[in-house]
Scaffold this active site. Structure first.
Site, PDB file in Angstrom:
ATOM      1  N   LYS A 130       0.983  -1.298   0.072  1.00 50.05           N
ATOM      2  CA  LYS A 130       0.030  -0.164  -0.035  1.00 50.05           C
ATOM      3  C   LYS A 130       0.938   1.172   0.078  1.00 50.05           C
ATOM      4  O   LYS A 130       0.567   2.374  -0.821  1.00 50.05           O
ATOM      5  CB  LYS A 130      -0.990  -0.188   1.224  1.00 50.05           C
ATOM      6  CG  LYS A 130      -2.001  -1.078   1.189  1.00 50.05           C
ATOM      7  CD  LYS A 130      -2.821  -1.299   2.250  1.00 50.05           C
ATOM      8  CE  LYS A 130      -3.808  -2.475   2.282  1.00 50.05           C
ATOM      9  NZ  LYS A 130      -3.168  -3.783   2.041  1.00 50.05           N
ATOM     10  N   LYS A 165      -8.376   1.184   5.778  1.00 45.02           N
ATOM     11  CA  LYS A 165      -7.709  -0.206   5.816  1.00 45.02           C
ATOM     12  C   LYS A 165      -6.535  -0.559   6.353  1.00 45.02           C
ATOM     13  O   LYS A 165      -5.922   0.681   6.354  1.00 45.02           O
ATOM     14  CB  LYS A 165      -7.785  -0.811   4.200  1.00 45.02           C
ATOM     15  CG  LYS A 165      -6.726   0.326   3.419  1.00 45.02           C
ATOM     16  CD  LYS A 165      -7.038  -0.149   1.713  1.00 45.02           C
ATOM     17  CE  LYS A 165      -6.090   0.502   0.861  1.00 45.02           C
ATOM     18  NZ  LYS A 165      -6.564  -0.087  -0.553  1.00 45.02           N
ATOM     19  N   ARG A 215      -6.960  -6.135 -11.528  1.00 44.38           N
ATOM     20  CA  ARG A 215      -5.532  -6.495 -11.113  1.00 44.38           C
ATOM     21  C   ARG A 215      -4.802  -6.480 -12.583  1.00 44.38           C
ATOM     22  O   ARG A 215      -5.231  -7.300 -13.444  1.00 44.38           O
ATOM     23  CB  ARG A 215      -5.510  -7.893 -10.611  1.00 44.38           C
ATOM     24  CG  ARG A 215      -4.280  -8.579 -10.584  1.00 44.38           C
ATOM     25  CD  ARG A 215      -3.180  -7.883  -9.750  1.00 44.38           C
ATOM     26  NE  ARG A 215      -3.460  -7.604  -8.496  1.00 44.38           N
ATOM     27  CZ  ARG A 215      -3.370  -8.392  -7.306  1.00 44.38           C
ATOM     28  NH1 ARG A 215      -2.906  -9.604  -7.655  1.00 44.38           N
ATOM     29  NH2 ARG A 215      -3.731  -8.138  -6.136  1.00 44.38           N
ATOM     30  N   ARG A 230     -12.114  -7.497 -10.790  1.00 49.17           N
ATOM     31  CA  ARG A 230     -12.680  -8.224  -9.734  1.00 49.17           C
ATOM     32  C   ARG A 230     -14.007  -7.427  -9.085  1.00 49.17           C
ATOM     33  O   ARG A 230     -13.762  -6.499  -8.589  1.00 49.17           O
ATOM     34  CB  ARG A 230     -11.665  -8.422  -8.657  1.00 49.17           C
ATOM     35  CG  ARG A 230     -10.703  -9.669  -9.059  1.00 49.17           C
ATOM     36  CD  ARG A 230      -9.146  -9.322  -8.337  1.00 49.17           C
ATOM     37  NE  ARG A 230      -8.997  -7.970  -8.018  1.00 49.17           N
ATOM     38  CZ  ARG A 230      -7.567  -7.656  -7.398  1.00 49.17           C
ATOM     39  NH1 ARG A 230      -7.117  -8.472  -6.735  1.00 49.17           N
ATOM     40  NH2 ARG A 230      -7.409  -6.405  -7.662  1.00 49.17           N
ATOM     41  N   ARG A 238     -15.615  -4.563  -1.700  1.00 54.11           N
ATOM     42  CA  ARG A 238     -14.478  -5.181  -1.971  1.00 54.11           C
ATOM     43  C   ARG A 238     -14.715  -6.186  -3.112  1.00 54.11           C
ATOM     44  O   ARG A 238     -15.574  -6.707  -3.183  1.00 54.11           O
ATOM     45  CB  ARG A 238     -14.098  -6.090  -0.811  1.00 54.11           C
ATOM     46  CG  ARG A 238     -14.033  -5.345   0.530  1.00 54.11           C
ATOM     47  CD  ARG A 238     -13.538  -5.982   1.651  1.00 54.11           C
ATOM     48  NE  ARG A 238     -14.705  -7.083   2.024  1.00 54.11           N
ATOM     49  CZ  ARG A 238     -14.832  -7.983   2.896  1.00 54.11           C
ATOM     50  NH1 ARG A 238     -13.618  -8.377   3.338  1.00 54.11           N
ATOM     51  NH2 ARG A 238     -15.809  -8.685   3.024  1.00 54.11           N
ATOM     52  N   ASP A 278      -3.175  -2.908  -8.569  1.00 52.05           N
ATOM     53  CA  ASP A 278      -4.565  -2.943  -8.422  1.00 52.05           C
ATOM     54  C   ASP A 278      -5.047  -1.487  -8.732  1.00 52.05           C
ATOM     55  O   ASP A 278      -4.694  -0.457  -8.351  1.00 52.05           O
ATOM     56  CB  ASP A 278      -4.821  -3.029  -6.972  1.00 52.05           C
ATOM     57  CG  ASP A 278      -4.839  -4.717  -6.455  1.00 52.05           C
ATOM     58  OD1 ASP A 278      -4.354  -5.443  -7.391  1.00 52.05           O
ATOM     59  OD2 ASP A 278      -4.726  -4.864  -5.277  1.00 52.05           O
ATOM     60  N   GLU A 286      -3.260  -0.064  -5.003  1.00 53.93           N
ATOM     61  CA  GLU A 286      -1.933  -0.724  -4.495  1.00 53.93           C
ATOM     62  C   GLU A 286      -1.079  -1.308  -5.415  1.00 53.93           C
ATOM     63  O   GLU A 286      -1.363  -1.607  -6.613  1.00 53.93           O
ATOM     64  CB  GLU A 286      -2.543  -1.962  -3.743  1.00 53.93           C
ATOM     65  CG  GLU A 286      -3.490  -1.646  -2.409  1.00 53.93           C
ATOM     66  CD  GLU A 286      -3.777  -3.075  -1.500  1.00 53.93           C
ATOM     67  OE1 GLU A 286      -3.187  -4.088  -1.826  1.00 53.93           O
ATOM     68  OE2 GLU A 286      -4.807  -2.994  -1.031  1.00 53.93           O
ATOM     69  N   ASN A 288       1.159  -4.717  -5.672  1.00 57.88           N
ATOM     70  CA  ASN A 288       1.466  -6.203  -5.095  1.00 57.88           C
ATOM     71  C   ASN A 288       2.792  -6.656  -5.381  1.00 57.88           C
ATOM     72  O   ASN A 288       2.858  -6.853  -6.651  1.00 57.88           O
ATOM     73  CB  ASN A 288       0.125  -7.077  -5.298  1.00 57.88           C
ATOM     74  CG  ASN A 288      -1.021  -6.311  -4.629  1.00 57.88           C
ATOM     75  OD1 ASN A 288      -1.367  -6.749  -3.607  1.00 57.88           O
ATOM     76  ND2 ASN A 288      -1.752  -5.674  -5.464  1.00 57.88           N
TER      77      ASN A 288
END
Length: 320
Positions: A130, A165, A215, A230, A238, A278, A286, A288
């Protein structure tokens, strides 16, 4: 392509417990087997240090495609130096807690003996998924990182709809949507910050989440041409598949490619081989670097071979 068979070890959570239908690590292992590489298996607890050398309780690994009841076989444990390996795939899932970072530190000793760790240990230790994204403010919605109740409340008052978060979560765990009326904000801040002792992130809510949290996978800084949107289930904010989201592979947009261009040079400079961005709407949320997923879903819908692309990138490092 590699000119020789490589010894490739994978560090992962128990292979018996993976989701056979969608596990990205399994796709990587299948791709390596197709190319004739030798596979070895480790769980994080199999790593250890002896006289300054990285060691492991290694087991030979066979993987099998198209058989969800018999997709792997393990040999006997043979303890030895990790320097026997050419490549170690670090695929332990977050959270990035002390156990994760200790495993990464141990792999760093193998790296110093010439083993290629994917992703590099220094990057894994440096790039909080993050916080790393915060280096690219031109790609972000307004956000703040703090453990201070006043700072977090002021941010919410400025932005209205806000997402709170933790910094070390995965799969959508610990994410809260606070509406403009601030209902339950005190309890959320108290819980996430552990009464003001742990830093958390707050971001302006992005309504485009209803169309999906995409993603985007990068290999050596270059994007796979399709991302996995997603899409949240009803009543959810979410999109994570682990939180019940539905995955839909889509071609990258011009904006997606622009976002990739903003981060790719940093990613390459850190030696990161496999990364997942993301993206919600027009914004990165984000970056990852630990164990990016969604390989299988994109491959199934678009006929790509993302794990094969990753093996190409790994093999290039062993080609003179």
């Amino acid at each position: 392509m590699s000119e020789r068979a490589l010894n490739i070890a994978v560090v992962m959570d128990p292979i018996a417990s993976i989701a056979w239908k969608k596990d990205s690590t399994l796709a990587m292992l299948w791709a390596a087997k197709r190319r004739g590489h030798r596979l070895f298996y480790l769980e994080p607890g199999d790593l250890y240090l002896k006289d300054g050398r990285a060691m492991g309780r290694l087991r030979s690994l066979e993987v099998f495609e198209n058989d969800p009841e018999h997709y792997y076989a393990l040999g006997d444990v043979e303890a030895g130096p990790l320097a026997q390996m050419d490549v170690i795939l670090m695929r332990q899932d977050p959270p990035v807690d002390v156990n994760f970072t200790n495993a990464v530190h141990l792999l760093g000793f193998a790296e110093r003996e010439g083993v290629l760790v994917v992703n590099p240990t220094q990057a894994l230790l440096t790039c909080n998924e993050k916080l790393y994204a915060q280096q690219f403010p031109q790609c972000l919605v307004p956000s703040v990182v703090s453990c201070n109740d006043k700072v977090l409340r002021e941010f919410h008052a400025e932005q209205g709809d806000t997402i709170f978060k933790p910094l070390d979560g995965m799969g959508g765990t610990g994410i809260f949507h606070i509406a403009p009326d601030g209902r339950n904000i005190g309890a959320v801040i108290e819980q996430l910050t552990q009464r003001g002792t742990e830093q958390i992130m707050a971001q302006r809510y992005i309504p485009e989440i209803k169309q999906g949290d995409t993603r985007i996978l990068l290999i050596d800084g270059e994007p796979v041409p399709y991302g996995l949107a997603r899409i949240p289930s009803a009543g959810e904010v979410r999109g994570n598949l682990a939180a019940g989201g539905r995955g839909e592979a889509r071609a990258l947009t011009d904006r997606d490619y622009w976002l990739v261009d903003q981060v790719k040079y940093s990613i390459k400079s850190l030696g990161l081989i496999f990364v997942g961005l993301d993206v919600i709407g027009d914004y990165i949320t984000e970056i990852n670097v630990t164990s990016p997923t969604c390989v299988r879903e994109i491959d199934a819908q678009k006929g790509t071979d993302i794990a094969g692309m990753l093996m190409d990138a790994i093999e290039r490092r062993f080609t003179a």
